[in-house]
Design an enzyme around this catalytic site. Structure first.
Site, PDB file in Angstrom:
ATOM      1  NE  ARG A 185      50.906  36.919  45.328  1.00 55.38           N
ATOM      2  CZ  ARG A 185      51.748  36.829  46.358  1.00 55.38           C
ATOM      3  NH1 ARG A 185      53.008  37.161  46.201  1.00 55.38           N
ATOM      4  NH2 ARG A 185      51.333  36.397  47.526  1.00 55.38           N
ATOM      5  CG  HIS A 214      47.488  41.139  41.610  1.00 54.76           C
ATOM      6  ND1 HIS A 214      46.831  42.211  42.152  1.00 54.76           N
ATOM      7  CD2 HIS A 214      46.667  40.664  40.638  1.00 54.76           C
ATOM      8  CE1 HIS A 214      45.655  42.373  41.556  1.00 54.76           C
ATOM      9  NE2 HIS A 214      45.537  41.456  40.626  1.00 54.76           N
ATOM     10  NE  ARG A 273      51.604  39.964  47.852  1.00 53.16           N
ATOM     11  CZ  ARG A 273      51.513  40.199  46.529  1.00 53.16           C
ATOM     12  NH1 ARG A 273      50.344  40.209  45.920  1.00 53.16           N
ATOM     13  NH2 ARG A 273      52.602  40.408  45.818  1.00 53.16           N
ATOM     14  CG  ASN A 307      41.361  44.140  41.606  1.00 55.32           C
ATOM     15  OD1 ASN A 307      42.371  43.666  42.148  1.00 55.32           O
ATOM     16  ND2 ASN A 307      40.985  43.803  40.397  1.00 55.32           N
ATOM     17  CG  PHE A 361      42.927  36.688  33.788  1.00 57.63           C
ATOM     18  CD1 PHE A 361      42.582  37.964  34.181  1.00 57.63           C
ATOM     19  CD2 PHE A 361      43.995  36.078  34.441  1.00 57.63           C
ATOM     20  CE1 PHE A 361      43.272  38.626  35.190  1.00 57.63           C
ATOM     21  CE2 PHE A 361      44.695  36.724  35.451  1.00 57.63           C
ATOM     22  CZ  PHE A 361      44.334  38.000  35.828  1.00 57.63           C
ATOM     23  NE  ARG A 401      39.432  36.439  40.644  1.00 59.84           N
ATOM     24  CZ  ARG A 401      39.233  37.315  41.628  1.00 59.84           C
ATOM     25  NH1 ARG A 401      38.041  37.849  41.801  1.00 59.84           N
ATOM     26  NH2 ARG A 401      40.204  37.655  42.439  1.00 59.84           N
ATOM     27  CE1 TYR A 435      43.514  35.073  42.648  1.00 57.79           C
ATOM     28  CE2 TYR A 435      41.856  34.220  41.154  1.00 57.79           C
ATOM     29  CZ  TYR A 435      42.574  35.281  41.664  1.00 57.79           C
ATOM     30  OH  TYR A 435      42.364  36.540  41.186  1.00 57.79           O
TER      31      TYR A 435
HETATM   32 FE1  HDD Z   1      43.367  37.581  40.010  1.00 59.67          FE
HETATM   33  C1  HDD Z   1      46.239  37.264  41.797  1.00 59.67           C
HETATM   34  C2  HDD Z   1      42.342  40.126  42.064  1.00 59.67           C
HETATM   35  C3  HDD Z   1      40.633  38.134  37.967  1.00 59.67           C
HETATM   36  C4  HDD Z   1      44.139  34.844  38.255  1.00 59.67           C
HETATM   37  N1  HDD Z   1      44.139  38.529  41.606  1.00 59.67           N
HETATM   38  C5  HDD Z   1      45.336  38.241  42.211  1.00 59.67           C
HETATM   39  C6  HDD Z   1      45.525  39.087  43.337  1.00 59.67           C
HETATM   40  C7  HDD Z   1      44.429  39.887  43.413  1.00 59.67           C
HETATM   41  C8  HDD Z   1      43.559  39.534  42.327  1.00 59.67           C
HETATM   42  C9  HDD Z   1      44.174  40.968  44.451  1.00 59.67           C
HETATM   43  C10 HDD Z   1      46.740  39.090  44.250  1.00 59.67           C
HETATM   44  C11 HDD Z   1      46.577  38.161  45.397  1.00 59.67           C
HETATM   45  C12 HDD Z   1      47.773  38.248  46.306  1.00 59.67           C
HETATM   46  O1  HDD Z   1      48.014  39.328  46.840  1.00 59.67           O
HETATM   47  O2  HDD Z   1      48.447  37.238  46.426  1.00 59.67           O
HETATM   48  N2  HDD Z   1      41.841  38.924  39.961  1.00 59.67           N
HETATM   49  C13 HDD Z   1      41.543  39.811  40.972  1.00 59.67           C
HETATM   50  C14 HDD Z   1      40.246  40.386  40.724  1.00 59.67           C
HETATM   51  C15 HDD Z   1      39.770  39.831  39.567  1.00 59.67           C
HETATM   52  C16 HDD Z   1      40.777  38.907  39.106  1.00 59.67           C
HETATM   53  C17 HDD Z   1      39.557  41.388  41.624  1.00 59.67           C
HETATM   54  C18 HDD Z   1      38.473  40.053  38.866  1.00 59.67           C
HETATM   55  C19 HDD Z   1      37.387  40.384  39.464  1.00 59.67           C
HETATM   56  N3  HDD Z   1      42.562  36.680  38.389  1.00 59.67           N
HETATM   57  C20 HDD Z   1      41.413  37.037  37.711  1.00 59.67           C
HETATM   58  C21 HDD Z   1      41.128  36.053  36.713  1.00 59.67           C
HETATM   59  C22 HDD Z   1      42.113  35.094  36.794  1.00 59.67           C
HETATM   60  C23 HDD Z   1      43.002  35.521  37.858  1.00 59.67           C
HETATM   61  C24 HDD Z   1      39.939  36.086  35.762  1.00 59.67           C
HETATM   62  C25 HDD Z   1      42.335  33.847  36.001  1.00 59.67           C
HETATM   63  C26 HDD Z   1      41.480  33.276  35.204  1.00 59.67           C
HETATM   64  N4  HDD Z   1      44.953  36.334  39.971  1.00 59.67           N
HETATM   65  C27 HDD Z   1      45.030  35.244  39.203  1.00 59.67           C
HETATM   66  C28 HDD Z   1      46.254  34.394  39.479  1.00 59.67           C
HETATM   67  C29 HDD Z   1      46.906  35.152  40.687  1.00 59.67           C
HETATM   68  C30 HDD Z   1      46.004  36.353  40.825  1.00 59.67           C
HETATM   69  C31 HDD Z   1      47.109  34.127  38.326  1.00 59.67           C
HETATM   70  C32 HDD Z   1      48.394  35.479  40.596  1.00 59.67           C
HETATM   71  C33 HDD Z   1      48.991  35.019  41.864  1.00 59.67           C
HETATM   72  C34 HDD Z   1      47.925  34.358  42.586  1.00 59.67           C
HETATM   73  O3  HDD Z   1      46.792  34.378  41.848  1.00 59.67           O
HETATM   74  O4  HDD Z   1      48.015  33.812  43.674  1.00 59.67           O
HETATM   75  O5  HDD Z   1      45.864  33.118  39.811  1.00 59.67           O
END
Ligand code: HDD
Length: 715
Positions: free
Chosen positions: A97, A100, A137, A173, A186, A383, A387
């Site tokens: 990832r 995370h 997770r 989170n 981001f 978001r 995702y």
């Molecule tokens: Fe995110 C993973 C939580 C903002 C893009 N995020 C990811 C995971 C968590 C969060 C818990 C791990 C999921 C797992 O266990 O597979 N993220 C947050 C929270 C945010 C947040 C609480 C703000 C309130 N995230 C955020 C933004 C973006 C992303 C603004 C993109 C514009 N996040 C991602 C991602 C991930 C991710 C790149 C990496 C792997 C995945 O999604 O599946 O898309």
């Protein structure tokens, strides 16, 4: 396609029944069978007595030797068995990832406890008592998959609820606010916090120039850095953390009426964190500290639980509230909108296979059932794109929803077809709609009454790239967070900023950060400046002045919400030959009564001969089990063994660290010279307790305060 196991979950649970009772709960331990696993659905157990085959199913005669021309001759290209095995191995990894990456998952059950049909049509909230399968997770954010668990970092708290109306993911989170207000920032945030692209360090930490440089130009991030510098970012266990959906979402009821909602997970185990000085040592002693803790708790039957609570509010509250409810850098204090408990999550089963389940699970904020909807929070809107998009890089196919861990548990019916790794075999000629072969329409059809209806929010506005002025107050809630902490917690925040900024090599970065901290609270800025040995600059220019009228909120502190119990915690008992068997037994019973765990630590792992002549195998050797791995310690050496123990630096560190980390220390008369060798002989206070058979229960009860903060030492 491997055959799916027909084994039911019940079969897996039954397997544990023959095992010895859990030391924690007295329930039968649910240790997964090392060969066949816990027996969840979709799993292909390894069975004894089977013939080993190739992936094509051909039985193999030898898996130890490649095919070669003569015993000492060259290997033959013809060896399909070797080629297939190495081919598969070469491609075992998928991209981690992008954030995370390091995470740990477990299965669970969500039980609805409130009827919310007045505010949401979501079936999951229709009937108290209804149970929904869940997968969770937990993760750190910045580190790579192989990094350590106790980085100072935000923890991910992602929950997948397999509802009867499709998967609902709350991708949250352990901190209720975020660094940025708009998803377009981001990539910059993540680039800044991760290792620098030229040198590939520092890894898994924010204590470096790039991160604080970014923050110093992004005042909206200041509030979240207060949380990140607090002990929230170094939790003792995943089990002792809160979780937050962060954004404002919408509930929509059957009449199409919408309210706003925020989601909170509240651990029944209570909150607890470690000290920074412990965290750095835990990372060396046990980089898997958090995952080991979760695995141990679940497999011993000490099942972690969280209440799901909601804050529901309407448009008029949103209009009157001091901050914009669409701004993810702000929270709504519980004192203004109380939390209503609507369900309970229990983690009850460890995974059978980390890759198949934890690595391949794909969460998405866009996964919502009818009755849950989005607000216009620009972070959430971004978001919802990210995702889904990232899964294609990570899992390699649009068909990732067919993987067992991602597959909805309700019927799925659509005309999406083909693509890489298609495992379904749709039959028939029709792959579109509408259709009318044979006269009548066939196949699934969208249904306006049963289907997802977006809330019909009136929208009107010029197309602009602009931030609303209602997002402009960056410091007031940061200050509110700071003044809500106990003095101990405030001190930790000051020290954390000091440490992190001390790692910044560019002096201007530190100066710019001090200028922001002055806008939060003068004591905070003064404390950090003193810690760095730097003068205070002028306060940073602020879009809006910091409000000083926001009252403190006890809900924001960890220590004000401590569990007051040692349940679920671990006592490390230092033993040698001659240790008093009766005292040990009394302590063991008191802990078991409390629902806590005892781990024995001895000079050698082979064990000790106790005072009653019995031989006890040790759980840990002293050189491999520093006291940072325990919530409290008990020194119970036999008198004859003490001189040797007191000369051993790991034993001395065991004691002096426990003391410095404000832990409760139980000791017997024989440990006096060990305490002296550790430099704490003259410092013993009310957190250091003489433990005998008759005081064992009182000692364990005392440990329920978790730390003896009155000690006033600095680690
Ligand atoms: Fe995110 C993973 C939580 C903002 C893009 N995020 C990811 C995971 C968590 C969060 C818990 C791990 C999921 C797992 O266990 O597979 N993220 C947050 C929270 C945010 C947040 C609480 C703000 C309130 N995230 C955020 C933004 C973006 C992303 C603004 C993109 C514009 N996040 C991602 C991602 C991930 C991710 C790149 C990496 C792997 C995945 O999604 O599946 O898309």
């Amino acid at each position: 396609m491997p055959k799916k196991s027909t084994k039911s979950r019940a079969t897996g649970a039954a397997k544990g029944e023959g095992k010895s009772p859990s030391p924690v709960t007295g329930q039968p331990a649910k240790q997964p069978d090392p060969i066949v696993g816990s027996g969840g659905e979709h799993h292909q157990p390894v069975q004894g007595g089977q013939v080993l085959t190739s992936a094509q199913g051909a039985p193999l005669s030898d898996d130890q030797n490649s095919l070669r021309a003569g015993e000492r001759g060259p290997t033959l290209l013809e060896d399909f068995a070797m080629r297939e095995k190495i081919f598969h191995f070469d491609h075992e990894r998928i991209p981690e990832r992008v954030v995370h990456a390091r995470g740990y998952g477990a299965h669970g059950t969500f039980e609805t406890t409130a009827d919310l049909s007045a505010v949401t049509r979501a079936a999951i909230f229709a009937k108290p008592g209804a149970k929904t399968e869940a997968f969770v997770r937990f993760s750190t954010v910045a580190g790579a998959k192989g990094s350590f668990d106790l980085a100072r970092d935000v923890r991910g708290f992602a929950v997948k609820l397999y509802t009867t109306e499709g998967n609902w993911d709350i991708v949250g989170n352990n901190i209720p606010v975020f660094f940025i207000q708009d998803a377009i920032k981001f990539p910059d945030l993540v680039h800044a916090v991760k290792e620098a692209p030229d040198r590939a360090f520092p890894q898994a930490q924010s204590a470096h120039d790039s991160f604080w440089d970014f923050v110093s130009f992004t005042p909206e991030a200041i509030h979240m850095t207060l949380w990140q510098m607090s002990d929230r970012a170094i939790p003792r266990s995943f089990r002792f953390m809160e979780g937050f959906g962060v954004h404002t979402f919408r509930f929509v009821n059957a009449d199409g009426v919408s309210s706003f909602v925020k989601f909170h997970w509240r651990p029944l185990q209570g909150l607890q964190s470690v000290l920074w000085n412990e965290a750095v040592k835990i990372n060396g002693a046990d980089p898997d500290f958090h995952r080991r803790d979760l695995w141990a708790a679940i497999t011993s039957g000490d099942l972690p639980q969280w209440d799901l609570a909601v804050q529901v509010f309407d448009e008029s509250f949103a209009e009157e509230f001091d901050f914009d409810v669409l701004d993810a850098t702000k929270l709504i204090p519980e004192e203004l909108v109380p939390l209503q408990v609507v369900g309970r999550l229990t983690l009850d089963r460890v995974v059978d296979n980390d890759f198949a389940e934890t690595e391949q699970v794909a969460f998405g904020t866009g996964n919502v059932p009818p009755g849950i909807d989005f607000s216009d929070d620009p972070l959430l809107q971004g978001r919802n794109f990210s995702y889904l998009d990232t899964q294609l890089s990570r899992l390699g196919t649009t068909n990732f929803t067919q993987l067992p861990i991602n597959a909805p548990r309700c019927p799925v019916a659509h005309f999406q077809r083909d693509g890489q790794m298609q495992t379904e075999v749709p039959t028939g000629r029709i792959n579109y709609e509408p259709n009318g072969f044979g006269g009548a329409e066939r196949g699934p059809r969208a249904d306006p009454s049963a289907g997802f209806q977006s809330y019909q929010e009136p929208v009107d506005g010029a197309k602009v790239r602009a931030r609303s002025a209602t997002f402009a107050d960056h410091y007031s809630q940061a200050r509110q967070f700071y003044i809500s902490q106990t003095p101990v917690e405030q001190d930790h925040i000051v020290k954390a900023y000091t440490f992190e900024l001390s790692k910044c090599e560019i002096p201007q970065v530190r100066t710019r950060m001090l200028a922001h901290l002055l806008n939060v609270h003068e004591d905070l800025a003064t404390g950090v400046a003193a810690g760095l040995g730097m003068p205070l600059p002028e306060a940073a220019a602020a879009a809006m002045p910091t409000r000083t009228d926001l009252p403190p909120s006890d809900a924001l502190s960890i220590l004000k919400k401590g569990p007051g119990s040692f349940a679920g915690r671990k006592l490390g008992v230092l033993l040698t030959d001659g240790s008093d068997a009766a005292v040990l037994q009394a302590v063991r019973e008191a802990l078991s009564e409390m629902g806590a765990v005892l781990e024995t630590v001895a000079p050698v792992v082979g064990g000790v001969t106790l005072s009653d002549g019995s031989v006890l195998m040790a759980d840990q050797m002293i050189d491999g089990a520093p006291s940072v791995l325990y919530d409290a310690v008990l020194l119970l050496p036999g008198a004859k063994a003490v001189p040797e123990l007191a000369a051993r630096s790991t034993a001395k560190d065991f004691v002096s660290d426990a003391f410095a980390h404000h832990k409760f220390i139980g000791h017997n008369a024989a440990s006096r010279s060990l305490l002296e060798a550790a430099g704490v002989g003259d410092l013993l206070d009310a957190g250091c307790v003489k433990v005998t058979r008759s005081t064992a229960t009182a000692f364990v009860k005392k440990c329920g305060a978790l730390r003896f903060w009155e000690r006033g030492v600095q680690p």
